[in-house]
Write a protein that holds these residues in place. Structure first.
Motif, PDB file in Angstrom:
ATOM      1  N   GLN A 153       0.805  -1.185  -0.168  1.00  0.00           N
ATOM      2  CA  GLN A 153      -0.304   0.139  -0.027  1.00  0.00           C
ATOM      3  C   GLN A 153       0.899   1.269  -0.235  1.00  0.00           C
ATOM      4  O   GLN A 153       0.401   2.324  -0.544  1.00  0.00           O
ATOM      5  CB  GLN A 153      -1.103   0.190   1.150  1.00  0.00           C
ATOM      6  CG  GLN A 153      -1.858  -1.189   1.094  1.00  0.00           C
ATOM      7  CD  GLN A 153      -2.791  -1.086   2.415  1.00  0.00           C
ATOM      8  OE1 GLN A 153      -2.948  -0.085   2.973  1.00  0.00           O
ATOM      9  NE2 GLN A 153      -3.198  -2.412   2.949  1.00  0.00           N
ATOM     10  N   ASP A 154       2.016   1.123   0.581  1.00  0.00           N
ATOM     11  CA  ASP A 154       2.866   2.625   0.494  1.00  0.00           C
ATOM     12  C   ASP A 154       3.579   2.741  -0.472  1.00  0.00           C
ATOM     13  O   ASP A 154       4.252   3.928  -0.614  1.00  0.00           O
ATOM     14  CB  ASP A 154       3.974   2.238   1.981  1.00  0.00           C
ATOM     15  CG  ASP A 154       2.916   2.261   3.239  1.00  0.00           C
ATOM     16  OD1 ASP A 154       1.870   2.787   3.349  1.00  0.00           O
ATOM     17  OD2 ASP A 154       3.801   1.913   4.291  1.00  0.00           O
ATOM     18  N   ARG A 155       3.801   1.834  -1.603  1.00  0.00           N
ATOM     19  CA  ARG A 155       4.772   1.969  -2.315  1.00  0.00           C
ATOM     20  C   ARG A 155       4.417   3.176  -3.209  1.00  0.00           C
ATOM     21  O   ARG A 155       5.658   3.601  -3.755  1.00  0.00           O
ATOM     22  CB  ARG A 155       4.833   0.700  -3.262  1.00  0.00           C
ATOM     23  CG  ARG A 155       5.918   0.499  -4.232  1.00  0.00           C
ATOM     24  CD  ARG A 155       6.172  -0.809  -4.768  1.00  0.00           C
ATOM     25  NE  ARG A 155       6.846  -0.889  -5.985  1.00  0.00           N
ATOM     26  CZ  ARG A 155       7.103  -1.760  -6.986  1.00  0.00           C
ATOM     27  NH1 ARG A 155       6.092  -2.937  -6.890  1.00  0.00           N
ATOM     28  NH2 ARG A 155       7.706  -1.896  -8.064  1.00  0.00           N
ATOM     29  N   SER A 156       3.546   3.569  -3.518  1.00  0.00           N
ATOM     30  CA  SER A 156       2.979   4.266  -4.575  1.00  0.00           C
ATOM     31  C   SER A 156       2.628   5.695  -3.848  1.00  0.00           C
ATOM     32  O   SER A 156       1.710   6.586  -4.572  1.00  0.00           O
ATOM     33  CB  SER A 156       2.096   3.911  -5.658  1.00  0.00           C
ATOM     34  OG  SER A 156       2.769   2.962  -6.335  1.00  0.00           O
ATOM     35  N   PHE A 195       1.253  10.154 -13.220  1.00  0.00           N
ATOM     36  CA  PHE A 195       0.500   9.018 -13.899  1.00  0.00           C
ATOM     37  C   PHE A 195       1.897   8.302 -14.827  1.00  0.00           C
ATOM     38  O   PHE A 195       2.109   7.215 -14.697  1.00  0.00           O
ATOM     39  CB  PHE A 195      -0.385   9.198 -14.812  1.00  0.00           C
ATOM     40  CG  PHE A 195      -1.934   9.307 -14.385  1.00  0.00           C
ATOM     41  CD1 PHE A 195      -2.489   8.124 -13.547  1.00  0.00           C
ATOM     42  CD2 PHE A 195      -2.784  10.415 -14.256  1.00  0.00           C
ATOM     43  CE1 PHE A 195      -3.686   7.887 -12.993  1.00  0.00           C
ATOM     44  CE2 PHE A 195      -4.029  10.347 -13.897  1.00  0.00           C
ATOM     45  CZ  PHE A 195      -4.499   9.260 -12.930  1.00  0.00           C
ATOM     46  N   TYR A 196       2.671   9.178 -15.353  1.00  0.00           N
ATOM     47  CA  TYR A 196       3.765   8.940 -15.946  1.00  0.00           C
ATOM     48  C   TYR A 196       4.618   8.282 -15.144  1.00  0.00           C
ATOM     49  O   TYR A 196       5.298   7.111 -15.496  1.00  0.00           O
ATOM     50  CB  TYR A 196       4.523  10.175 -16.575  1.00  0.00           C
ATOM     51  CG  TYR A 196       5.721  10.050 -17.202  1.00  0.00           C
ATOM     52  CD1 TYR A 196       5.864   9.355 -18.391  1.00  0.00           C
ATOM     53  CD2 TYR A 196       6.788  10.544 -16.571  1.00  0.00           C
ATOM     54  CE1 TYR A 196       7.211   9.264 -19.069  1.00  0.00           C
ATOM     55  CE2 TYR A 196       8.017  10.439 -17.085  1.00  0.00           C
ATOM     56  CZ  TYR A 196       8.252   9.650 -18.350  1.00  0.00           C
ATOM     57  OH  TYR A 196       9.549   9.583 -18.690  1.00  0.00           O
ATOM     58  N   VAL A 197       4.991   8.870 -13.912  1.00  0.00           N
ATOM     59  CA  VAL A 197       5.916   8.435 -13.001  1.00  0.00           C
ATOM     60  C   VAL A 197       5.645   6.802 -12.715  1.00  0.00           C
ATOM     61  O   VAL A 197       6.460   6.047 -12.600  1.00  0.00           O
ATOM     62  CB  VAL A 197       6.314   9.241 -11.724  1.00  0.00           C
ATOM     63  CG1 VAL A 197       6.844   8.398 -10.828  1.00  0.00           C
ATOM     64  CG2 VAL A 197       6.993  10.273 -12.200  1.00  0.00           C
ATOM     65  N   LEU A 198       4.204   6.752 -12.370  1.00  0.00           N
ATOM     66  CA  LEU A 198       3.820   5.411 -12.001  1.00  0.00           C
ATOM     67  C   LEU A 198       4.104   4.144 -13.047  1.00  0.00           C
ATOM     68  O   LEU A 198       4.562   3.254 -12.707  1.00  0.00           O
ATOM     69  CB  LEU A 198       2.252   5.192 -11.892  1.00  0.00           C
ATOM     70  CG  LEU A 198       1.712   5.596 -10.580  1.00  0.00           C
ATOM     71  CD1 LEU A 198       0.089   5.553 -10.723  1.00  0.00           C
ATOM     72  CD2 LEU A 198       2.052   4.506  -9.531  1.00  0.00           C
ATOM     73  N   ASN A 202       7.669   3.456 -11.478  1.00  0.00           N
ATOM     74  CA  ASN A 202       7.267   2.055 -10.325  1.00  0.00           C
ATOM     75  C   ASN A 202       7.202   0.662 -11.061  1.00  0.00           C
ATOM     76  O   ASN A 202       7.500  -0.188 -10.293  1.00  0.00           O
ATOM     77  CB  ASN A 202       6.147   2.757  -9.765  1.00  0.00           C
ATOM     78  CG  ASN A 202       6.189   3.875  -8.902  1.00  0.00           C
ATOM     79  OD1 ASN A 202       6.092   5.077  -9.307  1.00  0.00           O
ATOM     80  ND2 ASN A 202       6.669   3.795  -7.641  1.00  0.00           N
ATOM     81  N   PHE A 203       6.367   0.759 -12.006  1.00  0.00           N
ATOM     82  CA  PHE A 203       6.252  -0.699 -12.816  1.00  0.00           C
ATOM     83  C   PHE A 203       7.708  -1.486 -13.038  1.00  0.00           C
ATOM     84  O   PHE A 203       7.467  -2.429 -12.966  1.00  0.00           O
ATOM     85  CB  PHE A 203       5.377  -0.462 -13.921  1.00  0.00           C
ATOM     86  CG  PHE A 203       3.845  -0.226 -13.578  1.00  0.00           C
ATOM     87  CD1 PHE A 203       3.323  -0.279 -12.163  1.00  0.00           C
ATOM     88  CD2 PHE A 203       2.734  -0.016 -14.763  1.00  0.00           C
ATOM     89  CE1 PHE A 203       2.052   0.153 -12.078  1.00  0.00           C
ATOM     90  CE2 PHE A 203       1.642   0.350 -14.438  1.00  0.00           C
ATOM     91  CZ  PHE A 203       1.250   0.388 -13.157  1.00  0.00           C
ATOM     92  N   MET A 204       8.501  -0.539 -13.465  1.00  0.00           N
ATOM     93  CA  MET A 204       9.633  -1.524 -13.894  1.00  0.00           C
ATOM     94  C   MET A 204      10.410  -2.556 -13.015  1.00  0.00           C
ATOM     95  O   MET A 204      10.753  -3.551 -13.533  1.00  0.00           O
ATOM     96  CB  MET A 204      10.811  -0.436 -14.485  1.00  0.00           C
ATOM     97  CG  MET A 204      10.027   0.402 -15.542  1.00  0.00           C
ATOM     98  SD  MET A 204       9.199  -0.180 -16.929  1.00  0.00           S
ATOM     99  CE  MET A 204      10.560  -1.225 -17.670  1.00  0.00           C
TER     100      MET A 204
END
Length: 334
Positions: A153-156, A195-198, A202-204
């Protein structure tokens, strides 16, 4: 009773004549337009995403179910926590991506791009749940992994806070409670950036920690990884669209140039905090777990590599990212 069409559709929009190309907060959209295309790059990316459409049930997961049962606890945890995080974020994006930006979008190609991304994110969350249904002994475990794991939950948190501000601004703007001014522009600009940063950042790390399993364990969970690869290839298009929009706003839109000047330090902070969150995630996902081919330091190197790419691409740094630290990621994503 006569409906005032202008209250739901701007029939006074004349961008087909004026050639205005404002992506956000220009003339409210009226009739959609694919005759006068102001942003052909977005149309190109839309077509790419549409052409690579797929379904979540294209592969068999019989072997993956067997693989998960026999995998070590370390590999099971790595796989399950990654799926949990990706499922959580794609649940959000499938509901919010286009919806939250829609009140501000004033270009047909951008509107269409956001709509197909939101549809695509729905495919992604369904794909994660399809994997879960097919291979988890107890499929409902996925909900507990999200709802009872604070690290997931904290990651983003950083990007979620910005998206929450965007959501509130959209409601107020739609109701006529706030003006189309520079302050609102800055809020939307930061929302697009979040949204771009996510998607770009984050996804990578999660993709890397998914692909390492079949890469290092003789094809273990291969069809699950192949499905996640389809998702990753979609995400490459998503963040290319986000990158195009951000660069256009920063370089071509007069208010975007002001937003960059006024919000530059905040944007860098968003990236810095996302980088820190990813390193905390690396520690959580890999600390005290022996996984062949990946460790905390190597995953953090990959986080730093992606960070440097984002900083350089957006003009916040001139530092060269250098060679990709996790070699198999290049092979998978190519």
């Amino acid at each position: 009773m006569t409906t005032n069409t202008n209250s739901i559709m701007n029939l006074e929009n004349d961008t087909y004549k004026t050639k205005e190309n404002f992506l956000i907060l220009g003339q409210p959209l009226g009739l959609k337009d694919t005759i006068n295309i102001h942003h052909p790059k977005l149309l190109e990316l839309y077509d790419q995403l549409k052409n690579q459409d797929w379904k979540e049930d294209e592969l068999s997961f019989t072997q993956d179910r067997i693989d998960l049962l026999k995998a070590s606890k370390e590999v099971k945890d790595l796989f399950k926590f990654n799926i949990a995080y990706q499922f959580e974020i794609d649940s959000l994006l499938s509901e919010m991506y286009s919806t939250l930006l829609a009140p501000f979008v004033t270009d047909s190609q951008y509107s269409d791009m956001l709509s197909i991304i939101q549809y695509n994110e729905g495919l992604h969350y369904r794909s994660y749940l399809f994997i879960v249904r097919k291979i988890f002994p107890e499929p409902n475990e996925i909900f507990d992994l999200v709802l009872k794991t604070q690290e997931v939950q904290d990651r983003s948190n950083t990007t979620f806070k910005i998206i929450e501000v965007l959501k509130t601004a959209g409601h107020k703007y739609s109701l006529g409670l706030i003006e189309n001014d520079q302050e609102l522009f800055n809020t939307v600009f930061k929302g697009v950036f979040a949204f771009y940063v996510l998607e770009r950042f984050n996804f990578m790390s999660s993709f890397a920690t998914t692909f390492v399993i079949p890469e290092s364990y003789d094809g273990l969970l291969m069809n699950s990884a192949k499905t996640v690869l389809k998702i990753a290839l979609d995400e490459l298009i998503h963040w290319q669209a986000g990158e195009y929009v951000i660069k256009h706003l920063m370089n071509e839109d007069p208010r975007g140039k002001i937003a960059l000047e006024q919000c530059r330090s905040e944007l860098i902070t968003i990236i810095e905090e996302a980088r820190g969150a990813e390193k905390q995630w690396s520690k959580f996902i890999l600390n005290n777990r022996e996984v062949v081919g990946l460790n905390v330091n190597l995953l953090n190197d990959y986080v730093d590599w992606n960070y440097k790419h984002v900083m350089k691409t957006l003009g916040f740094s001139t530092e060269n990212p250098g060679e990709i630290p996790i070699k198999f990621m290049k092979e998978w994503l190519d």
